[in-house]
Design a protein around this motif. Structure first.
Motif, PDB file in Angstrom:
ATOM      1  N   ASN A  59       0.415  -1.310   0.516  1.00  0.00           N
ATOM      2  CA  ASN A  59      -0.151  -0.326  -0.036  1.00  0.00           C
ATOM      3  C   ASN A  59       0.869   1.534  -0.151  1.00  0.00           C
ATOM      4  OD1 ASN A  59      -2.745  -0.570  -0.677  1.00  0.00           O
ATOM      5  ND2 ASN A  59      -2.993  -1.339   1.647  1.00  0.00           N
ATOM      6  N   ILE A  60       2.388   1.365  -0.367  1.00  0.00           N
ATOM      7  CA  ILE A  60       2.857   2.741  -0.189  1.00  0.00           C
ATOM      8  C   ILE A  60       4.085   2.927  -0.661  1.00  0.00           C
ATOM      9  CG2 ILE A  60       5.104   2.127   1.579  1.00  0.00           C
ATOM     10  CD1 ILE A  60       4.519   3.694   2.930  1.00  0.00           C
ATOM     11  N   ALA A  61       4.497   1.425  -1.713  1.00  0.00           N
ATOM     12  CA  ALA A  61       5.309   1.134  -3.299  1.00  0.00           C
ATOM     13  C   ALA A  61       4.270   1.796  -4.074  1.00  0.00           C
ATOM     14  CB  ALA A  61       5.996   0.376  -3.169  1.00  0.00           C
ATOM     15  N   ASP A  62       5.098   2.825  -5.473  1.00  0.00           N
ATOM     16  CA  ASP A  62       5.217   2.926  -6.611  1.00  0.00           C
ATOM     17  C   ASP A  62       6.254   1.259  -7.202  1.00  0.00           C
ATOM     18  OD1 ASP A  62       4.030   5.064  -6.333  1.00  0.00           O
ATOM     19  OD2 ASP A  62       5.268   6.163  -5.407  1.00  0.00           O
ATOM     20  N   ARG A  63       7.111   1.559  -6.467  1.00  0.00           N
ATOM     21  CA  ARG A  63       7.987   0.421  -7.421  1.00  0.00           C
ATOM     22  C   ARG A  63       9.139  -0.269  -6.623  1.00  0.00           C
ATOM     23  NH1 ARG A  63      12.218   1.351 -10.829  1.00  0.00           N
ATOM     24  NH2 ARG A  63      12.455   3.819  -9.293  1.00  0.00           N
ATOM     25  N   VAL A  64       9.129  -1.691  -6.591  1.00  0.00           N
ATOM     26  CA  VAL A  64       9.742  -2.039  -5.850  1.00  0.00           C
ATOM     27  C   VAL A  64      11.217  -3.029  -6.093  1.00  0.00           C
ATOM     28  CG1 VAL A  64       9.850  -4.212  -3.675  1.00  0.00           C
ATOM     29  CG2 VAL A  64       7.896  -3.368  -5.036  1.00  0.00           C
ATOM     30  N   ALA A  65      12.047  -2.898  -5.713  1.00  0.00           N
ATOM     31  CA  ALA A  65      13.769  -3.619  -5.491  1.00  0.00           C
ATOM     32  C   ALA A  65      13.461  -5.081  -4.679  1.00  0.00           C
ATOM     33  CB  ALA A  65      14.439  -2.483  -5.832  1.00  0.00           C
ATOM     34  N   VAL A  66      13.702  -5.893  -5.281  1.00  0.00           N
ATOM     35  CA  VAL A  66      14.182  -7.202  -4.576  1.00  0.00           C
ATOM     36  C   VAL A  66      15.661  -7.623  -4.465  1.00  0.00           C
ATOM     37  CG1 VAL A  66      13.479  -9.614  -3.660  1.00  0.00           C
ATOM     38  CG2 VAL A  66      11.293  -8.156  -5.523  1.00  0.00           C
ATOM     39  N   MET A  67      15.661  -7.681  -3.641  1.00  0.00           N
ATOM     40  CA  MET A  67      17.394  -7.681  -3.215  1.00  0.00           C
ATOM     41  C   MET A  67      17.860  -8.838  -2.442  1.00  0.00           C
ATOM     42  SD  MET A  67      19.511  -4.205  -1.870  1.00  0.00           S
ATOM     43  CE  MET A  67      20.600  -4.974  -2.071  1.00  0.00           C
ATOM     44  N   TYR A  68      18.741 -10.012  -2.483  1.00  0.00           N
ATOM     45  CA  TYR A  68      19.445 -11.344  -2.283  1.00  0.00           C
ATOM     46  C   TYR A  68      21.077 -11.137  -2.474  1.00  0.00           C
ATOM     47  CZ  TYR A  68      19.856 -15.941  -1.571  1.00  0.00           C
ATOM     48  OH  TYR A  68      20.045 -16.993  -1.040  1.00  0.00           O
ATOM     49  N   ALA A  69      21.827 -11.400  -1.364  1.00  0.00           N
ATOM     50  CA  ALA A  69      22.591 -11.819  -1.434  1.00  0.00           C
ATOM     51  C   ALA A  69      23.541 -10.817  -2.239  1.00  0.00           C
ATOM     52  CB  ALA A  69      22.971 -13.212  -1.943  1.00  0.00           C
ATOM     53  N   GLY A  70      23.024  -9.501  -1.187  1.00  0.00           N
ATOM     54  CA  GLY A  70      24.085  -8.128  -2.421  1.00  0.00           C
ATOM     55  C   GLY A  70      23.431  -7.810  -3.357  1.00  0.00           C
ATOM     56  N   GLN A  71      22.862  -8.254  -4.380  1.00  0.00           N
ATOM     57  CA  GLN A  71      22.292  -7.818  -5.546  1.00  0.00           C
ATOM     58  C   GLN A  71      20.321  -8.009  -5.261  1.00  0.00           C
ATOM     59  OE1 GLN A  71      24.007 -11.159  -7.839  1.00  0.00           O
ATOM     60  NE2 GLN A  71      25.474 -10.304  -8.027  1.00  0.00           N
ATOM     61  N   ILE A  72      20.571  -7.252  -6.729  1.00  0.00           N
ATOM     62  CA  ILE A  72      19.307  -6.396  -7.018  1.00  0.00           C
ATOM     63  C   ILE A  72      18.494  -7.823  -7.801  1.00  0.00           C
ATOM     64  CG2 ILE A  72      17.109  -5.222  -8.045  1.00  0.00           C
ATOM     65  CD1 ILE A  72      18.818  -3.070  -7.281  1.00  0.00           C
ATOM     66  N   VAL A  73      17.544  -8.373  -7.888  1.00  0.00           N
ATOM     67  CA  VAL A  73      17.793 -10.009  -8.394  1.00  0.00           C
ATOM     68  C   VAL A  73      16.284  -9.527  -9.264  1.00  0.00           C
ATOM     69  CG1 VAL A  73      18.792 -11.688  -6.750  1.00  0.00           C
ATOM     70  CG2 VAL A  73      16.288 -11.268  -6.264  1.00  0.00           C
ATOM     71  N   GLU A  74      14.798  -9.031  -8.574  1.00  0.00           N
ATOM     72  CA  GLU A  74      14.222  -7.982  -9.658  1.00  0.00           C
ATOM     73  C   GLU A  74      13.661  -6.859  -9.299  1.00  0.00           C
ATOM     74  OE1 GLU A  74       9.922  -9.726 -11.046  1.00  0.00           O
ATOM     75  OE2 GLU A  74      10.737 -10.966  -9.463  1.00  0.00           O
ATOM     76  N   VAL A  75      12.999  -5.963 -10.183  1.00  0.00           N
ATOM     77  CA  VAL A  75      12.939  -4.476 -10.040  1.00  0.00           C
ATOM     78  C   VAL A  75      11.567  -4.707 -10.885  1.00  0.00           C
ATOM     79  CG1 VAL A  75      14.389  -3.166 -11.919  1.00  0.00           C
ATOM     80  CG2 VAL A  75      13.229  -2.209  -9.716  1.00  0.00           C
ATOM     81  N   GLY A  76      10.131  -4.145 -10.704  1.00  0.00           N
ATOM     82  CA  GLY A  76       9.603  -3.198 -11.518  1.00  0.00           C
ATOM     83  C   GLY A  76       8.340  -2.749 -10.593  1.00  0.00           C
ATOM     84  N   THR A  77       7.439  -2.598 -10.961  1.00  0.00           N
ATOM     85  CA  THR A  77       6.029  -1.659 -10.329  1.00  0.00           C
ATOM     86  C   THR A  77       5.443  -2.572  -9.156  1.00  0.00           C
ATOM     87  OG1 THR A  77       4.277  -1.763 -12.061  1.00  0.00           O
ATOM     88  CG2 THR A  77       5.558  -0.212 -12.418  1.00  0.00           C
ATOM     89  N   VAL A  78       4.822  -2.168  -8.538  1.00  0.00           N
ATOM     90  CA  VAL A  78       4.563  -2.790  -7.532  1.00  0.00           C
ATOM     91  C   VAL A  78       2.998  -3.566  -7.970  1.00  0.00           C
ATOM     92  CG1 VAL A  78       2.645  -1.483  -6.669  1.00  0.00           C
ATOM     93  CG2 VAL A  78       3.541  -2.622  -4.567  1.00  0.00           C
ATOM     94  N   ASP A  79       2.854  -3.606  -8.988  1.00  0.00           N
ATOM     95  CA  ASP A  79       2.159  -4.431  -9.494  1.00  0.00           C
ATOM     96  C   ASP A  79       2.399  -5.453 -10.482  1.00  0.00           C
ATOM     97  OD1 ASP A  79      -0.507  -3.004  -8.601  1.00  0.00           O
ATOM     98  OD2 ASP A  79      -1.197  -2.190 -10.367  1.00  0.00           O
ATOM     99  N   GLU A  80       3.868  -5.128 -10.483  1.00  0.00           N
ATOM    100  CA  GLU A  80       4.908  -5.896 -11.770  1.00  0.00           C
ATOM    101  C   GLU A  80       5.257  -7.458 -10.759  1.00  0.00           C
ATOM    102  OE1 GLU A  80       5.800  -3.898 -15.473  1.00  0.00           O
ATOM    103  OE2 GLU A  80       7.453  -3.633 -13.338  1.00  0.00           O
ATOM    104  N   ILE A  81       5.352  -6.681  -9.675  1.00  0.00           N
ATOM    105  CA  ILE A  81       6.081  -7.924  -8.401  1.00  0.00           C
ATOM    106  C   ILE A  81       4.676  -8.388  -7.875  1.00  0.00           C
ATOM    107  CG2 ILE A  81       7.521  -8.275  -6.233  1.00  0.00           C
ATOM    108  CD1 ILE A  81       8.960  -6.567  -8.550  1.00  0.00           C
ATOM    109  N   PHE A  82       4.346  -8.000  -7.490  1.00  0.00           N
ATOM    110  CA  PHE A  82       2.695  -8.527  -7.312  1.00  0.00           C
ATOM    111  C   PHE A  82       1.877  -9.647  -7.559  1.00  0.00           C
ATOM    112  CE2 PHE A  82       3.866  -5.579  -3.901  1.00  0.00           C
ATOM    113  CZ  PHE A  82       3.619  -6.557  -1.778  1.00  0.00           C
TER     114      PHE A  82
END
Length: 359
Positions: A222-245
């Motif tokens: 309910n707060i984000a416009d975009r989301v960056a997902v991090m794993y082991a020091g790297q960004i593994v996925e990034v997109g709008t909140v709708d794309e990630i969810f």
């Protein structure tokens, strides 16, 4: 075309320890646009807080070190700035609120004094003007009786009020970028919802950008416009909140979604966990760092690190499953169930009408 406020390019951050060099952030790039909220999510140790603190150059050096990369705020590179120069930028251009306000608020100073000091330093206000503005800020963040509570110490406030006071202090110099590092983790769910709603309201009023750091995907819906997902020091996925969810492409994102409790979760609800543990960043694995925990891993995952594949103009994921020659993999049913549940739950407001009260 929206204007970029912050551009982070190929950032690498390490810490020297007695055991060796921990590669906490491994070549990440991301942008923050003016007026948007970018959520950075991932398990503990994924590098999200280190990345955020590097933007403000708050990591202790030594043992920390920005090995390479650029951090551009309105085109100006912060990496090359001295400590003295960063003091002028922190608070005025970029502010930060932390998970535990008791570690950030000075226990020996009254709340009002802490806010007026920021105003005097960055806004060059007189003591009278600073006091009036501090009262306005406390009112803005939803603290009742601000004239009285100006004269209280941090330990005399509830957890929710301390967090509001810290937000007021962070906003005192009208920063263009607010970094919120796990700001609601220590709060109960009702106060958490109020603080999230408050941040949204303040952003709409003040037009600032927010980087919101959390381990909990549910918080960002309910707060984000975009989301960056991090794993082991790297960004593994990034997109709008709708794309990630609703259209996640990385198996790690699937795992985060499927293991996320929702508003209707009870003891009978089965949550999917992510097997195994994150890798040792003193010796990062060859190939895809998530491969040992990924039941959809391909042979190439253990040999070669995947590039960022483009899914749409705004959506990218770092997985070999997006290669044109990769076998087609269906999103697990547990993830689909969670996505259907999210589509129902997160169309609801965080708080029912009349449910707000001051924490």
């Amino acid at each position: 075309m929206r204007d970029k406020l912050l551009e982070v390019k190929n950032l690498k951050v390490s810490f020297r320890t007695y055991g060796g060099e921990v590669q906490a952030v491994r070549d990440i790039s991301f942008d923050v646009y003016k007026g948007e909220t970018l959520a950075v999510v991932g398990e503990s140790g994924s590098g999200k807080s280190v990345a955020a603190q590097s933007v403000m150059k708050l990591i202790p050096m030594p043992p920390g070190q920005i090995k390479s990369g650029e951090i551009l705020l309105n085109g100006i590179d912060l990496v090359s700035k001295s400590g003295k120069e960063m003091e002028k930028i922190r608070g005025k251009e970029i502010s930060m609120i932390f998970q535990d306000p008791m570690t950030s608020l000075n226990p020996t100073m009254k709340i009002g004094r802490q806010i007026t000091e920021v105003l005097a330093k960055h806004q060059k206000m007189s003591s009278g003007a600073a006091r009036a503005r501090a009262i306005e800020l406390l009112k803005l963040v939803g603290i009742a009786l601000p004239e009285t509570r100006m004269n209280l110490y941090a330990h005399e406030l509830s957890g929710g009020m301390r967090q509001r006071a810290m937000i007021a202090m962070a906003l005192a110099a009208n920063p263009r970028l607010l970094i919120a590092d796990e700001p609601t983790t220590a709060l109960d769910v009702t106060i958490q919802a109020q603080i999230l709603e408050l941040l949204k309201e303040l952003q709409a009023q003040l037009g600032m950008s927010i980087i919101f750091i959390t381990h909990d995907l549910g918080v960002v819906a309910n707060i984000a416009d975009r989301v960056a997902v991090m794993y082991a020091g790297q960004i593994v996925e990034v997109g709008t909140v709708d794309e990630i969810f609703y259209d996640p492409r990385h198996p790690y994102t699937w795992g985060l979604l499927a293991s996320m409790p929702d508003l209707d979760t009870d003891n009978s609800t089965e949550l999917m966990d992510i097997p195994g543990t994150p890798p040792d960043l003193m010796n990062p694995p060859k190939g895809d760092a998530f491969a040992p925990r990924n039941r959809f891993a391909l042979e190439i995952d253990f040999e070669q690190e995947p590039p960022m594949f483009q899914v749409s103009d705004t959506h990218f994921a770092k997985t070999w499953l997006l290669h044109p020659e990769a076998p087609k993999v269906e999103i697990p049913e547990a993830v689909r169930r969670r996505m259907r549940k999210l589509a129902t739950n997160y169309d609801k407001p965080l708080l029912a009408e009349g449910g707000r009260h001051h924490g």
